[in-house]
Design an enzyme around this catalytic site. Structure first.
Site, PDB file in Angstrom:
ATOM      1  N   GLU A 254       0.890  -0.786  -5.068  1.00 49.31           N
ATOM      2  CA  GLU A 254      -0.256   0.677  -5.716  1.00 49.31           C
ATOM      3  C   GLU A 254       0.614   1.670  -5.086  1.00 49.31           C
ATOM      4  OE1 GLU A 254      -3.620   3.145  -3.343  1.00 49.31           O
ATOM      5  OE2 GLU A 254      -1.458   2.372  -2.596  1.00 49.31           O
TER       6      GLU A 254
ATOM      7  N   ASP B 140       0.796  -1.453  -0.007  1.00 57.57           N
ATOM      8  CA  ASP B 140       0.134  -0.139  -0.569  1.00 57.57           C
ATOM      9  C   ASP B 140       0.825   1.370  -0.105  1.00 57.57           C
ATOM     10  OD1 ASP B 140      -2.681   1.263   1.103  1.00 57.57           O
ATOM     11  OD2 ASP B 140      -1.832   1.985   2.250  1.00 57.57           O
TER      12      ASP B 140
END
Length: 720
Positions: free
Chosen positions: A455, A402
């Site tokens: 990401e 993330d």
């Protein structure tokens, strides 16, 4: 002769002795073997050796400090202690045991290269010197004293003060402690008089919020997990990911809308994912976290699957169930930041240990969370080993990292003058880059069947290229640009789409710079954005036609696929973490049709090599119609490695049917229409090409004269 109560003894009683093993336990004093014991509140203590010899210790302080000469300097003894008028009890003396950490452990932990450090730090049930108990270890280099407190010692920090070894690694073996016991570390920092009470950074389990104690787990009791399907993460494999938040996929309406447990999810979720044709499931972060509404993105226990849904044993059963259904498991993994909850990593030993001390480096302004000090070798070891832990302990098949951009840039979301440049004066976070490269190198080196996904929302180069050629080393990168461009396009009223034709074509200019995943993730259905279906323009018929066309476009576009739960049946409202998905919508044929369409797209994507085999190679794609903006028509070929492996995709993004739409194709003969998003079974108008069409031979090659349904996509393959 009565022993003098020294300053060292007072430090033991006061609970601030930095090395209690130096005073307590068996010692030789002036040539005589002695044993010193601190048992708060005890009235009488004796020492009983394995050979039957026994000696009574003298109480030298009313707080419970005992000392006395013994007939042997052997370490194999037990204590016979009496409190009040109760009968004496026989107990072990934790200060008679030798250390658990080896010299090699201390060397590797000190240099930050102990990649199985989770086998040493944390809580580990074991038999040590013939006695059952739990070994505890924690990193707190700036602490003046560290104790482990828990169910086994009345949460009294005086009873199990730890020994410090190496560069601030504290350890103790606690006899008779066991799996299931709750515990924390009581830490006196360099500037604190009152102790801090901290959860274990390496805990394998924790209490359910709002309680925050760590829980001892015996890994030997975890079930054997079936391995993930071989080759599922390869670049030439079909990868279609179903992204899931376990707390809101489905709830139990018969128990006050409570969460499903890991065991209940294991019965329901894997067969659903497999039946829908997805190859992988991606779980929003399941590492322990104190705040439900963070969705797991503010973890306090990186090594502990959240207890919201059950035990580590139960979580292992869920992973096993996915694997037995042929589904790979990807975990959302959050090394980018952590919350400043008092029981967590913040100011862990009374200093900025895991985070940067300077807020311009150590705090995220967007999330008001803390940033790891990636340049500290022990912190980097903590993070990298955690990634390997999930792959080794729970047989996870991949990790999606993330907020990578927030780690890469020192000025991420910071005002001018609000950040500290690197040593070269630049904005790149060199320590984070080093950590990410090391993480990826270790993952792929040790678990070649696994993968990693980033990401990463900027144009950082070579994200999914190996570290040894200057890349970050990820297996895949989320294509955030594709997602933003195409969602913007599909949200336009069809009459205006011709003016935004480039939103569809632009992605192909860079489609093969990285190994891309096309994400329609949870981030696109929260914070007022509505659902994917909610973005669709037009009346109800057009909205359903648009979403069917958009999914067809996504599955036929180069790149692996990711769809957040609920999107597969066109959830109408925005996702809410504290509610179940709106499964009742499947009672309506339009929603059921979208679900069937996604299922069939998944199966087509998996079974046709041309749809996935060259997802990351330019040779797998060729535009056929790219410039018909007025009609909002696009057509392209997807190719596999076999020269005969070809698919033709044609999209019509207007509500006007296109009849007699001619386009060249590489092969003459018959072409089968293997998919049509306007099919009646999906809720469409059933306009198409009758399942088959014959190519015309012209001076310019083979040409198809197609019917393009309104707001729809079709897929054709040449007949063998």
């Amino acid at each position: 002769m009565t022993e003098v109560v020294t300053a060292e003894a007072h430090a033991i009683i006061g609970g601030y002795h930095a090395d209690p093993f130096r005073y307590l336990g068996p010692h030789v004093d002036h040539g005589q073997p002695v044993v010193r014991v601190y048992l708060p509140g005890a009235r009488q203590v004796s020492v009983r050796f394995a050979d039957g010899q026994q000696a009574e210790l003298k109480r030298i302080h009313d707080a419970g400090l005992f000392s006395g000469q013994v007939p042997s300097n052997a370490r194999d003894y037990r204590l016979l202690a009496q409190w009040g008028k109760a009968d004496p009890v026989e107990i072990e003396d934790p200060y008679r045991f030798a250390p658990v950490f080896s010299d090699l452990d201390l060397y590797l932990m000190g240099e930050g290269t102990h990649l199985q450090i989770y086998e040493r730090l944390g809580a580990h049930p074991m038999v040590h010197e013939g006695v059952s108990g739990v070994a505890f270890g924690v990193f707190a280099p700036n602490a003046r004293r560290v104790s482990v407190v828990g169910d086994f010692n009345f949460w009294d920090g005086r009873r199990h003060a730890m020994r410090v070894r190496g560069n601030g690694f504290w350890e103790i073996f606690v006899p008779d402690a066991k799996a299931g016991d709750k515990y924390k570390y009581e830490i006196i920092g360099p500037h604190q008089s009152a102790p801090l009470l901290k959860s274990d950074p390496y805990a394998f389990s924790a209490e359910i919020r709002p309680l925050t104690a760590s829980v001892v787990v015996d890994p030997a009791t975890l079930p054997q997990i079936a391995p993930g399907p071989a080759g599922i993460n390869r670049l030439d494999a079909p990868i279609s990911i179903y992204e899931v938040h376990l707390g809101s996929w489905r709830r139990n309406p018969y128990l006050a809308n409570s969460w499903l447990t890991y065991r209940e999810l294991a019965e329901q979720l894997p067969p659903y994912v497999a039946e829908m044709g997805f190859t992988h499931v991606e779980l929003l972060p399941i590492a322990e976290h104190p705040f439900d509404a963070s969705w797991g993105y503010q973890p306090t226990g990186l090594y502990a699957p959240t207890s919201r849904f059950g035990s580590p044993h139960d979580f292992a059963m869920l992973v096993d169930a996915f694997h037995r259904h042929g589904v790979g498991v990807i975990l959302d993994w959050v090394p980018g930041h952590f919350p400043d909850d008092a029981h967590g990593l913040a100011q862990f030993d009374g200093t900025a240990l895991y985070e940067h001390a300077n807020a311009m480096q150590g705090r995220h302004l967007d999330w008001n969370t803390l940033i790891y000090n990636f340049g500290r070798r022990e912190v980097q070891n903590f993070i990298v080993a955690n990634a390997l832990f999930w792959l080794e302990r729970y047989k996870i098949d991949g990790l999606r990292v993330d907020a990578v951009a927030s780690m890469l840039y020192l000025d991420y979301s910071r005002p001018e003058g609000g950040w500290i440049p690197n040593k070269y004066g630049g904005r790149e976070n060199l320590e984070a880059i080093d950590m990410l490269r090391r993480f990826n190198t270790e993952v792929f080196g040790r678990f070649p069947n696994a993968t990693t996904m980033a990401e990463e929302s900027t144009a950082w180069p070579l994200v999914s290229r190996p570290a040894d050629v200057g890349g970050l080393g990820f297996g895949y990168k989320w294509n955030m640009g594709w997602m933003h461009d195409t969602l913007r396009y599909i949200a336009k009223d069809p009459i205006y789409r011709k003016h935004h034709h480039g939103d569809v074509t632009f992605g192909m200019l860079y489609a093969f710079f990285e190994n891309f995943v096309l994400p329609l993730s949870h981030d696109e259905v929260v914070h007022g954005k509505g659902s994917i279906f909610g973005r669709m323009p037009g009346d109800r018929w057009q909205r359903f036609a648009n979403i069917r066309a958009y999914y067809t476009f996504m599955f036929a576009h180069p790149g692996k696929k990711l769809l957040f739960m609920g999107g597969e049946f066109a959830q109408e409202r925005e996702w809410a973490h504290d509610h179940s998905l709106d499964w009742h919508l499947l009672e309506q044929k339009e929603h059921a049709g979208v679900k069937d369409l996604v299922r069939d797209l998944n199966r087509l994507y998996k079974t046709l090599p041309a749809m996935h085999q060259l997802d990351a190679e330019p040779g797998g794609f060729e535009w056929i119609v790219v410039d018909d903006a007025d009609a909002s028509v696009f057509a392209w070929l997807r190719r596999g490695r076999d020269p005969g492996s070809v698919c033709l995709i044609a999209m019509n993004f207007t509500p006007a049917p296109r009849e007699n739409y001619r386009m060249r194709v590489p092969f003459g003969g018959g072409w089968r229409e293997v998919f049509n998003s306007d099919a009646e079974i999906y809720g469409g108008g059933n306009l198409g090409n009758g399942g088959r069409i014959q190519a015309e031979d012209t001076d310019h090659g083979a040409v198809l004269n197609l019917v393009l349904p309104p707001l729809a996509g079709i897929i054709l393959v040449p007949e063998a």
